[in-house]
Design an enzyme around this catalytic site. Structure first.
Site, short mmCIF file in Angstrom:
data_model
loop_
_atom_site.label_atom_id
_atom_site.label_comp_id
_atom_site.label_asym_id
_atom_site.label_seq_id
_atom_site.Cartn_x
_atom_site.Cartn_y
_atom_site.Cartn_z
N LYS A 95 56.38 84.16 -67.63
CA LYS A 95 56.35 84.94 -68.87
C LYS A 95 57.80 85.29 -69.23
CE LYS A 95 53.98 89.11 -70.62
NZ LYS A 95 52.96 90.12 -70.28
N SER A 131 49.20 90.71 -73.17
CA SER A 131 50.42 90.21 -73.78
C SER A 131 50.91 88.90 -73.17
CB SER A 131 51.52 91.27 -73.65
OG SER A 131 51.81 91.50 -72.28
N SER A 174 47.35 92.78 -69.38
CA SER A 174 48.01 91.62 -69.97
C SER A 174 47.85 90.33 -69.18
CB SER A 174 49.49 91.91 -70.16
OG SER A 174 49.65 92.84 -71.21
#
Lengths: 90, 437, 444
Positions: free
Chosen positions: B35, B110, B134
């Site tokens: 990420k 996210s 997330s």
């Protein structure tokens, strides 16, 4: 939320808000905080901690070391005569 | 191997799963992605924010260093909501990832790009980060396995902070066995993150959960298709020999507000450093007064949701409001931990659906108010707030879209969850979208 | 007049408070890393030595020490603060409710806590429009903050407190001598009802000046029937005045939250297990109590040197304390540079013992001590005249010292210091002190 409050919060947080933003965020925060008032019903609780698990006495020994070359960091920051440049102070 | 690289490029171009990818694959290495809030030497780390444009950290996050050390190649950085602020990955300055099952829909957030990459690329392991859901959220919407370890299990050194008492590095992949293998690689104490030094050693093997608790409170306000899918899944779990009991966890209703207050309070301090002087977006208008200089950079660099959360968090810790919001939320977190503990005395895991609905269309998301969006995290927030490990696995498909089921265990019992997730793969067949390159 | 101080001292560590960067001097922005620059992705880890030093100080000041402490984030925006928050201690300091005895008066200590120093700003450009050039070498330097009750009654006393405290802390935990650069003080001062805070004064001399100015300013206001406004003021080093700080700076809302990256620390047990070194003033007190010697003598001994005091205590095992005093403050301290060699101590002890028991007379004993130190007695005798001349020459050249001495006998220290330095240990401190006293009294 009063205009004065949101303006003060924005100032403390160093954010410039337009009139439109000011009103929109004030409304959003109102919605959010109203729904959060359910917290008032929660028991006060006797203790609190800043982590969800116990993290106790984790210490580092006093040994100087630098594993990243400070020159590489200086290069990123765009220094002048070794100093990091910043804005006006007054 | 060239197929894999083709899929990575496909995930990047067709689904906007990546902000940056490596130029090619190296022989003899396994591929993983991170990420974009995880720092890696040689890549930018922008955490979905324009304020970090240009930030190239000269160091690897510990988790990335460990993956590389065990023979992995970092093949790209995945798209995300700015600083992790979102449930649908729509708050991103570097592209909104599109759902692998339907490009009109969200990947969840996210870690949306991580969810899409894990789904689209067989054998891929995507490092995600969860603060309030997330990893579970994207795992659910993208139909993959997503493990969020116990808070403090995987070092956060090199992770760009959202909420330091909540952030956890975890993994997403098509299979539980791959997740389990790399979880072992990344776990363990790291002197550069004191909160990772409090963990007990990982056991050799997990214990299969035998008694599951389903909190009554968690079944309210579910989309009917999710509710019935979940009931069916519970039937399958019973078929595997597990007991399923309904329990009551009255304090769950406090979790969402307590989470948002703690997360934004911490975030608003973490984001104070973005002021145009030292990294990321840098400004040269030094003739401005420092307050104007900082304010200008921040007002231009942060997106809408980041500003909202900074305002909310700053408010919650200000004199006069601090004890009602911030301190109260700390106490509520302890209360919830105790409530989980009570359930874990008689049960091995708590099971719920992961998200209250299947992945929504972007146009639906566009009509949601901030509070409604926050409400979508209602099932993922409780384990995140309390630092409990949890795993999301696909448990049904509704109109071709995956539904996720989430299992929560007591602190440090990730391996039990991985046992359950592996066994689940024997009774429920996962589907992945057909990709033609 | 009531004065309270918030003092910041740098703790003696080799690496910074939350990262491993060296604390040694270096060219600008050389002792930096992602942690002390606040780079995204970095995080702090606490230096054990800094925590232990802070705890020693809290215990030394007889503070109440809680079982558990944590750190907090104090958020404010300034170019020298890399994260735009400072990691400090807010609700849970290392110690509270302690005290320090200043010349027999008990000064309350409200709290002792640890915090990180920000970077250092060099102001560049035209006055009033200066921009910041920042050196982050100091960012993350460990500081201890000690806050006193408003128990001090004059600027001189405030300065004396810091002087004595630093002396004590130097031997307690190796705190470095606090020169004009490193000690930073915020002071509260009230002549009447309202108190005024003077922030960020750098150095002891500036502190005394700032406090004098502020006391004067408040007294004048009150004498003119005006009110003192409760406010924060700054000391202008150039103009030597305090000026009102701009309102903007006082209305900052720090929004304290706990620092979740460090966890918490069970300091109760840690503090109990620390072995505290005996500090000079504490040792002087003990010497007075155990050996019945005068307080001034005891202080003179311990402030001269720890090891000289060790020898004194050793001598006390064999001879009456008054004999031990006269020899240690006499010929022995006068030749300490040589006699501090512990290999010579058994001989010293034997000589002093023989003298005390009457086996040899004082003159012979002194001769033997001096010869142990490698000094010819003739030189020492000749030195007697030299001493008188050194003293009277200095007083002749500095008539202001004599004037000071009329008001405050402590002014004699200026002469004593000068003569000790000039004579490079040819005379014992007792000889010098007596010579100076005699000469000054004669002239007064």
């Amino acid at each position: 939320m009063e205009r004065e409050t949101i303006a003060r919060v924005a100032k403390v947080a160093r954010l410039n808000l337009t009139e439109e933003e000011m009103e929109r965020y004030a409304n959003d925060l109102d919605d959010i905080l109203n729904s959060f008032s359910v917290l008032d019903e929660a028991p006060a609780g006797e203790s609190y901690s800043f982590n969800p698990i116990p993290v106790i006495d984790v210490l580092r020994e006093d040994e100087p070391a630098q594993d990243i070359d400070p020159q590489a960091l200086k290069a990123q920051m765009g220094t002048y005569e070794g100093y990091v440049r910043g804005p006006r102070l007054s | 191997m060239s197929d894999t690289y083709g899929l990575i490029r496909y995930a990047q171009t067709k689904h906007l799963a990546f902000t940056e990818v490596a130029e090619g694959l190296e022989d003899g290495k396994f591929h993983f992605s991170a990420k974009d809030n995880l720092c890696a030497d040689g890549f930018q780390a922008r955490a979905g924010s324009a304020v970090l444009d240009g930030y190239s950290p000269p160091f690897d996050a510990t988790c990335i260093g460990r993956m590389k050390g065990s023979g992995g190649q970092l093949v790209g950085k995945t798209t995300m909501d700015e600083f992790g602020f979102g449930t649908f990955s729509t708050n991103s300055a570097h592209g909104v990832p599109l759902n692998p099952f339907d490009r009109e829909r969200s990947c969840g957030g996210s870690s949306g790009g991580a969810g899409a990459a894990a789904c689209l690329i067989p054998g891929h392991i995507a490092l995600g980060v969860s603060t309030g859901g997330s990893i579970s959220g994207p795992a659910s919407f993208c139909g993959v396995v997503g493990l969020t370890p116990t808070y403090g299990r995987v070092s956060r050194y090199g992770l760009i902070d959202y909420g330091n008492s909540l952030d956890k590095v975890g993994l997403l992949s098509r299979s539980a066995s791959l997740v389990a293998r790399h979880f072992r690689t990344m776990a363990g104490p790291d002197p550069k993150d004191p909160t990772s030094c409090a963990q007990p050693a990982l056991a050799g093997k997990g214990r299969m959960p035998s008694s599951l608790a389903v909190p009554r409170e968690a079944l309210q306000n579910l989309d009917p298709s999710v509710r019935s899918s979940f009931q069916e899944a519970l039937g399958k779990l019973k078929g595997m020999g597990m007991e399923v009991h309904e329990v009551s966890m009255g304090s769950l209703r406090f979790a969402l507000p307590a989470y948002y207050i703690l997360a934004t309070s911490e975030a608003s301090t973490n984001l104070a450093r973005y002021c145009g002087m030292r990294f990321g977006r840098r400004e040269e208008k030094f003739d401005q007064h420092f307050n104007d200089f900082f304010t200008g950079v921040r007002s231009e660099g942060f997106g809408d949701e980041a500003k909202r959360r900074i305002l909310l968090g700053t408010f919650c810790r200000m004199v006069g409001f601090r004890s009602r919001y911030y301190l109260k939320s700390l106490a509520v977190r302890q209360l919830l931990i105790e409530e989980y503990r009570k359930v874990f005395r008689d049960h091995d895991a708590v099971v719920t659906p992961t998200m209250p609905f299947v992945s929504p269309r972007f146009e639906e998301i566009g009509r949601m108010k901030p509070l409604e969006m926050y409400g979508a995290d209602v099932l993922t927030v409780p384990p995140n707030l309390t630092g409990m490990p949890h795993i999301s696995v696909p448990c049904a498909y509704v109109a071709g879209l995956p539904v996720g089921m989430q299992m929560v265990a007591d602190h440090w019992k990730e391996l039990d969850l991985l046992e359950a997730a592996s066994a689940w793969e024997n009774v429920f067949e996962y589907r992945f979208p057909e990709v033609s390159l | 007049m009531k004065i309270g101080l918030e003092m910041h001292f740098q703790l003696p560590t080799r690496s910074k408070l939350f990262c491993s960067c060296p604390t040694a001097p270096a060219e600008p922005n050389h002792n930096v890393c992602p942690v002390c620059l606040g780079y995204p992705g970095s995080r702090p880890a606490l230096n054990r030595k800094a925590l232990e030093a802070g705890l020693s100080i809290a215990r030394f000041l007889d503070c109440k020490i809680e079982e558990r402490v944590w750190f907090s984030r104090k958020t404010y925006f300034y170019p020298d603060l890399p994260k735009n928050f400072q990691i400090t201690q807010y609700e849970s300091p290392l110690g509270t409710d302690g005290h320090f005895d200043l010349n027999g008066r008990r000064i309350g200590i409200w709290r002792v806590h640890l915090e990180e120093d920000p970077g250092r700003i060099k102001r560049v450009g035209r006055s009033g429009e200066e921009i910041a050039f920042v050196d982050y070498n100091r960012s993350g330097i460990p500081l201890v903050e000690i806050v006193t009750a408003p128990d001090l009654t004059s600027p001189e006393e405030a300065r004396a407190l810091i002087d004595q405290l630093v002396t004590e802390l130097r031997s307690l935990c190796g705190l470095e001598a606090q020169d004009e650069q490193t000690v930073r003080v915020d002071a509260n001062l009230s002549v009447g009802e309202e108190r005024v805070e003077v922030k960020n004064v750098q150095g002891l001399r500036n502190l005394e000046k700032a406090l004098r100015f502020e006391a004067n300013r408040q007294s004048k206001l009150l004498a003119a029937g005006k009110k003192v406004v409760r406010e924060t003021r700054r000391f202008d080093e150039e103009r030597k005045v305090t000026t009102s700080a701009r309102e903007k700076e006082t209305e900052e809302d720090y929004g304290y939250i706990g620092e979740p990256d460090l966890g918490e620390f069970r300091i109760g047990e840690m503090a109990r297990n620390l072995e505290l070194k005996e500090t000079p003033l504490a040792r002087a007190k003990r010497l007075v109590a155990s050996f019945g010697i005068g307080e001034a003598t005891a202080k003179q001994l311990v402030l001269t040197s720890h090891s000289l005091t060790d020898l004194f205590e050793e001598l006390c095992l064999h001879v009456p304390p008054e004999r031990a005093v006269s020899w240690t403050t006499g010929p022995i301290s006068g030749n300490w540079a040589v006699l501090q060699d512990q290999a010579k101590w058994p001989d010293i002890v034997r000589i002093v013992k023989d003298d005390s028991e009457g086996l040899i007379n004082d003159t012979e004993a002194k001769r033997r001590i001096l010869s142990l130190a490698g000094v010819q007695q003739e030189a020492a005798v000749e030195g007697g005249d030299g001493l008188g001349k050194l003293i009277s020459d200095f007083i002749d050249e500095h008539p202001e010292v004599l004037a000071d001495y009329r008001k405050n006998p402590k002014a004699a220290n200026t002469v004593i210091g000068h003569v000790m330095k000039e004579s490079k240990g040819r005379y014992s401190s007792r000889e010098v002190v007596e010579g100076v006293r005699k000469e000054l009294e004669k002239r007064v």
